[in-house]
Design a protein around this motif. Structure first.
Motif, mmCIF file in Angstrom:
data_model
loop_
_atom_site.group_PDB
_atom_site.id
_atom_site.type_symbol
_atom_site.label_atom_id
_atom_site.label_comp_id
_atom_site.label_asym_id
_atom_site.label_seq_id
_atom_site.Cartn_x
_atom_site.Cartn_y
_atom_site.Cartn_z
ATOM 1 N N GLU A 1 0.902 -1.003 0.038
ATOM 2 C CA GLU A 1 0.003 0.077 0.108
ATOM 3 C C GLU A 1 0.865 1.205 0.173
ATOM 4 N N TRP A 2 0.136 2.324 -0.236
ATOM 5 C CA TRP A 2 1.030 3.629 -0.321
ATOM 6 C C TRP A 2 1.388 4.015 1.030
ATOM 7 N N GLY A 3 2.769 4.399 0.947
ATOM 8 C CA GLY A 3 3.160 4.900 2.478
ATOM 9 C C GLY A 3 3.850 3.791 3.152
ATOM 10 N N SER A 4 4.109 2.602 2.707
ATOM 11 C CA SER A 4 4.189 1.561 3.710
ATOM 12 C C SER A 4 5.749 1.048 3.433
ATOM 13 N N GLY A 5 6.447 1.826 2.845
ATOM 14 C CA GLY A 5 7.839 2.005 2.866
ATOM 15 C C GLY A 5 8.588 1.279 1.765
ATOM 16 N N LYS A 6 8.017 0.941 0.694
ATOM 17 C CA LYS A 6 8.513 0.172 -0.443
ATOM 18 C C LYS A 6 9.820 0.946 -0.896
ATOM 19 N N THR A 7 9.735 2.117 -1.330
ATOM 20 C CA THR A 7 10.881 2.656 -1.806
ATOM 21 C C THR A 7 12.196 2.675 -0.629
ATOM 22 N N TYR A 8 11.718 2.982 0.356
ATOM 23 C CA TYR A 8 12.712 3.190 1.579
ATOM 24 C C TYR A 8 13.536 1.980 1.792
ATOM 25 N N ILE A 9 12.777 0.853 1.535
ATOM 26 C CA ILE A 9 13.590 -0.450 2.054
ATOM 27 C C ILE A 9 14.459 -0.908 0.909
ATOM 28 N N VAL A 10 14.011 -0.536 -0.257
ATOM 29 C CA VAL A 10 14.893 -0.871 -1.337
ATOM 30 C C VAL A 10 16.002 0.049 -1.336
ATOM 31 N N SER A 11 15.994 1.405 -1.151
ATOM 32 C CA SER A 11 17.082 2.370 -1.103
ATOM 33 C C SER A 11 17.967 1.908 0.179
ATOM 34 N N ASN A 12 17.223 1.647 1.267
ATOM 35 C CA ASN A 12 18.262 1.339 2.101
ATOM 36 C C ASN A 12 19.154 0.148 2.177
ATOM 37 N N PHE A 13 18.245 -1.136 1.457
ATOM 38 C CA PHE A 13 19.165 -2.112 1.200
ATOM 39 C C PHE A 13 20.314 -1.819 0.223
ATOM 40 N N ASP B 1 3.987 -1.850 9.438
ATOM 41 C CA ASP B 1 4.411 -2.327 10.778
ATOM 42 C C ASP B 1 4.955 -0.986 11.525
ATOM 43 N N SER B 2 5.506 -1.160 12.666
ATOM 44 C CA SER B 2 6.096 -0.409 13.534
ATOM 45 C C SER B 2 7.128 0.614 12.902
ATOM 46 N N GLN B 3 7.787 -0.233 12.216
ATOM 47 C CA GLN B 3 9.079 0.678 11.632
ATOM 48 C C GLN B 3 8.564 1.544 10.596
ATOM 49 N N THR B 4 7.394 1.161 9.665
ATOM 50 C CA THR B 4 6.914 2.040 8.792
ATOM 51 C C THR B 4 6.162 3.257 9.585
ATOM 52 N N ASP C 1 7.376 4.610 12.287
ATOM 53 C CA ASP C 1 8.298 5.381 12.656
ATOM 54 C C ASP C 1 8.927 6.256 11.741
ATOM 55 N N ASN C 2 9.032 5.443 10.501
ATOM 56 C CA ASN C 2 9.634 6.395 9.135
ATOM 57 C C ASN C 2 8.832 7.371 8.860
ATOM 58 N N LEU C 3 7.286 6.964 8.828
ATOM 59 C CA LEU C 3 6.469 8.192 8.614
ATOM 60 C C LEU C 3 6.513 9.148 9.195
ATOM 61 N N SER C 4 6.580 9.017 10.722
ATOM 62 C CA SER C 4 6.618 9.952 11.558
ATOM 63 C C SER C 4 7.741 10.988 11.595
ATOM 64 N N THR D 1 -3.195 6.909 8.170
ATOM 65 C CA THR D 1 -2.154 7.170 9.378
ATOM 66 C C THR D 1 -1.469 8.526 9.257
ATOM 67 N N LYS D 2 -1.067 8.745 8.139
ATOM 68 C CA LYS D 2 -0.324 10.295 7.786
ATOM 69 C C LYS D 2 -1.155 11.103 8.145
ATOM 70 N N SER D 3 -2.355 11.177 7.894
ATOM 71 C CA SER D 3 -3.422 12.355 8.198
ATOM 72 C C SER D 3 -3.493 12.531 9.625
ATOM 73 N N ILE D 4 -3.257 11.353 10.490
ATOM 74 C CA ILE D 4 -3.430 11.562 11.998
ATOM 75 C C ILE D 4 -2.186 11.827 12.460
ATOM 76 N N LEU D 5 -1.069 11.737 11.993
ATOM 77 C CA LEU D 5 0.317 12.263 12.496
ATOM 78 C C LEU D 5 0.357 13.430 12.059
ATOM 79 N N GLN D 6 0.058 13.817 10.945
ATOM 80 C CA GLN D 6 0.326 15.317 10.430
ATOM 81 C C GLN D 6 -0.684 16.418 10.917
ATOM 82 N N SER D 7 -1.961 15.790 11.030
ATOM 83 C CA SER D 7 -2.780 16.568 12.252
ATOM 84 C C SER D 7 -2.271 16.952 13.342
#
Length: 635
Positions: free
Chosen positions: A129-141, A336-339, A341-344, A388-394
C-alpha cells in the motif's frame, strides 16, 4: 564521520571535484603549448608597457605559472589515486559480496540472492500500500550492501511513461547522469570542453550498459493515474420505473416507450465501450513498460526491481502480468511499527517548527505514543498509511499551534490526549458518526464519552482500549482535535479550550464509573446528566433499572436541577431546554425512563415555561405529551 561521508558523496561536491579536475588538466596541457606560452609573454609585455603589472616581474609570472602547473599535477594524481582506490574497494566488495553474512530479514536475504544470481532471469517486485515504505527499504538495502559496489544502479521514475520512446529517453538520461568515464569529464574543461564533448560524446543505449546493472522502476502504478481497475462513470441511462408501460393500451405511448428504450440501450452501449477503450488504453501503457522490462532482463541480462502501489494498480494486474508474464519474485511490504516510525520521522523532518523547544516536546510525545498507536491501528484494521499520515500530520500541526499559543499550561498528558482525540475524530469520520463528538464535554474521560454515545463501532472502541493510555485519556474538543481533519477554521480561543480542559470537575467521577459498573449515586455528589443516564443504561442492561431510576429521581429532586440545566447554557439562554433534551435524546438512544423524564420535564416547564418544542425525535414528543397532559389532565 557520517556527516563527512554525506558531504563527500553529495552531487554538488562531486561536481565541484570534476570541475577542478577539468581546470587542472587544461592548465597542464596549455602549459606545454608554445603558442599559449607566447600569448602569456605578449600579454605580460602589453601590461608592462601600460603600467598594469603592479610590480610583478616576468620571473614572478613564470614562478606563478610553474606553481599552478605543479598544484594541478598534484591534484590530478590525488584524483586518480582516489578513483583507483574506490575502484579497488568496489572490486573487492563485488568479490566478497556473495559471502556477506548477517542479512537481517527474509526480504534482504531474497533480494540479495536475486541481485547476485547469475542465470536467473527474473524481476524482483516490491509491492504494498501507499506509504508502507517500499522505496525506503529498497534504497536502504542498496545503501547497506551495495554502496561501494562497482555495479551501477539506475532509478527510473515511471510517472507518465506511455511509450517505448519515453522509457528509452528516461534510461538514456540516467545513463548519461551516471557516466563517470574520462570522456564524460571533457565537458568540465573550461572554454573548449563543452564544444569538444558535444562532438565526440558517446551515444547511450541499452547495449552500452554493463550487464548485471540494477534498474529500479519506481512508482510503477503512476504510468496511469487511476491504475488498471475498471472504473465506471456511474451514469445510468435506464429509468427505475416506467409509468408509461403500466397498463398502457395507447399505441402512441407504446411507440414512444419503444423509442426511449432504443435510446437507452444505445447510450448504455456507448458508455460501456468508452469504459472498455479507457481500460485498454491504460492497459497498453503498462504493457509497453513491462515489455521493455522483460527485454532488459531477457536480452540484456540486467537486474530489475519494480516498486509499485498495489492498491492503485490493482491485484489482478499484479497477478497476471508480474507473476505471469514477467515471472516476478514478489515481496509485499506491510505496515509495521518501523513503517510508522519512518512516516513520523518524515513528517517531523519536513516540518518547520516555531522553535526547537516545541519540536523537542512534540518529538518526545510521538516517541511515547507511536508503538502504542501501532497496536491500535493493527487491531482496528485501519492500516492504510494515508489514513495514518493524516492523523500524524494533524497532530504535529495542532500540537505546534497549541504549544505556540499556550506553552506553559500544556502537559505531556494533554498532548497524548490530543493525539488520541485526533485519532477518535478520524475513526468517527470513517464511521460517519462525527456528530456525537460535539456533545462530548471538553476534559471528559474519553472512554466514558465514547461508550456513553456509542459514537464509533465496537471494533474501534476495542482498538482504542488496547492503548495503555486509554483509561487516562481526556477529550480535547472537536474545535482543536477536529479542525485539521474536518477542514474547519483554526480555533482562535486556544487558551479558553485548554482552560476548559484543565478545569473540568468530573474526571475522577468518570474514572470511578468506568471501574465500577455498580457505582452508587449519592445525593450530595456533583454529577452531570451524562453520568446519570450512563448509569441508567448500565443498570438497564444488568436488569436493575428500577432501583437506579429511584436513585436518579432522588438525586435530581434533592439537587438543584436548575444548576444542572445551566451546564448546557448557550449564549442564547432560550436554547438551554432544547440542548438539554437533545443531550438526553442522544444519550438514551430511544430508551424511555418515565420517572426520570417526568422529573426533568417538570423542571424545564416550571423554569422556562416551554409549551411545545417543534423538533422531531422521541424525547421532544415525550416532552410535548407531558406538557399536554399537565395542562389538560382530564384528556
Amino acid at each position: 564521520m557520517k556527516k563527512l561521508g554525506g558531504f563527500l558523496t553529495s552531487n554538488k561536491v562531486i561536481m565541484f571535484f570534476k570541475v577542478v579536475l577539468g581546470f587542472s588538466i587544461t592548465i597542464v596541457i596549455l602549459s606545454e603549448v608554445d603558442k599559449f606560452k607566447l600569448a602569456v609573454k605578449n600579454t605580460y609585455l602589453f601590461m608592462q608597457n601600460n603600467d598594469l603589472i603592479f610590480g610583478l616581474t616576468f620571473a614572478d609570472v613564470l614562478n606563478l605559472s610553474y606553481f599552478t602547473k605543479k598544484l594541478s599535477i598534484i591534484y590530478i594524481i590525488i584524483f586518480i589515486v582516489f578513483i583507483l582506490t574506490v575502484w579497488v574497494i568496489r572490486k573487492t566488495f563485488d568479490k566478497i559480496s556473495n559471502y556477506r553474512p548477517k542479512l537481517t530479514n527474509p526480504f534482504e536475504a531474497s533480494l540479495f540472492k536475486y541481485l547476485n544470481s547469475k542465470d536467473e532471469k527474473k524481476v524482483y517486485l516490491v509491492t504494498g500500500e501507499w506509504g508502507s515504505g517500499k522505496t525506503y527499504i529498497v534504497s536502504n538495502f542498496l545503501k547497506k550492501y551495495f554502496k561501494y559496489s562497482n555495479r551501477k544502479t539506475y532509478y527510473i521514475s515511471c510517472f507518465g511513461l506511455e511509450s517505448r520512446e519515453q522509457v528509452l529517453k528516461e534510461i538514456k538520461e540516467q545513463l548519461e547522469l551516471n557516466d563517470n568515464s574520462f570522456l564524460n569529464l571533457l565537458q568540465y574543461f573550461p572554454v573548449v570542453g563543452q564544444p569538444i564533448y558535444s562532438l565526440i560524446k558517446q551515444t547511450y543505449s541499452l547495449s552500452t550498459v554493463k550487464a548485471n546493472s540494477i534498474f529500479i522502476f519506481d512508482d510503477f502504478e503512476r504510468i496511469s493515474s487511476l491504475g488498471l481497475r475498471k472504473h465506471s462513470s456511474g451514469r445510468d441511462y435506464y429509468r427505475k420505473t416506467s409509468s408509461l408501460n403500466r397498463g398502457s393500451k395507447i399505441k402512441e405511448l407504446d411507440d414512444i416507450n419503444k423509442e426511449f428504450k432504443k435510446i437507452q440501450e444505445s447510450l448504455s452501449r456507448l458508455q460501456k465501450n468508452e469504459e472498455e477503450i479507457y481500460y485498454l488504453e491504460n492497459y497498453q501503457r503498462y504493457n509497453v513498460v513491462t515489455g521493455f522490462i522483460n527485454e532488459l532482463v531477457e536480452t540484456y541480462n540486467q537486474k530489475v526491481i519494480i516498486v509499485c502501489n498495489v492498491d492503485i494498480l490493482g491485484y489482478e494486474f499484479v497477478d497476471i502480468v508480474f507473476r505471469g508474464k514477467l515471472d516476478c519474485i514478489t515481496y509485499t511490504k506491510t505496515v509495521d511499527s518501523q513503517t510508522i516510525d519512518n512516516l513520523s520521522n518524515h513528517i517531523l523532518n519536513n516540518q518547520v517548527f516555531s522553535n526547537n523547544i516545541i519540536k523537542r516536546r512534540i518529538t518526545n510525545v510521538l516517541q511515547l505514543v507511536l508503538q502504542d498507536f501501532g497496536n491500535v491501528i493493527e487491531i482496528s484494521k485501519k492500516t492504510n498509511l494515508r489514513h495514518t499520515k493524516s492523523i500524524l500530520q494533524s497532530f504535529v500541526d495542532t500540537a505546534e499551534y497549541v504549544l505556540f499559543k499556550n506553552p506553559n499550561k500544556i502537559s505531556d498528558n494533554y498532548l497524548i490526549s490530543l493525539f488520541y482525540s485526533i485519532v477518535t475524530v478520524k475513526f468517527s469520520t470513517d464511521e460517519r458518526k462525527i456528530e456525537y463528538l460535539n456533545y462530548m464535554n471538553i476534559g471528559g474521560n474519553l472512554e466514558f464519552y465514547l461508550k456513553l454515545y456509542n459514537s464509533i463501532d465496537d471494533n474501534t472502541i476495542r482498538a482504542l482500549s488496547s492503548s495503555k493510555y486509554f483509561s487516562t485519556l481526556r477529550w480535547t474538543g472537536t474545535q482543536l482535535s477536529g479542525y485539521w481533519l474536518l477542514n474547519m477554521t483554526k480555533p482562535q480561543e486556544v487558551n479558553e479550550l485548554v482552560s476548559e480542559y484543565n478545569n473540568y470537575l468530573y474526571t475522577s467521577i468518570e474514572s470511578d464509573i468506568m471501574l465500577d459498573e455498580n457505582y452508587q449515586i449519592e445525593n450530595d455528589q456533583l454529577l452531570l446528566l451524562e453520568h446519570i443516564f450512563y448509569l441508567m443504561e448500565v443498570s438497564r442492561k444488568n436488569g436493575n433499572v428500577d432501583v437506579m431510576s429511584e436513585r436518579a429521581v432522588s438525586y435530581l429532586k434533592s439537587s438543584n436541577i436548575e444548576s444542572l440545566l445551566l451546564t448546557y447554557e448557550n449564549p442564547n439562554s432560550k436554547n438551554i431546554p432544547y440542548r438539554f433534551l437533545t443531550t438526553v435524546h442522544l444519550i438514551t438512544r430511544g430508551s424511555i425512563y418515565q420517572e426520570v423524564f417526568k422529573t426533568i420535564f417538570e423542571e424545564i416547564y416550571n423554569k422556562y415555561g416551554v409549551e411545545r418544542i417543534e423538533e422531531k425525535g422521541y424525547i421532544f414528543e415525550q416532552y410535548n405529551q407531558f406538557v399536554s397532559v399537565l395542562k389538560n389532565p382530564d384528556n
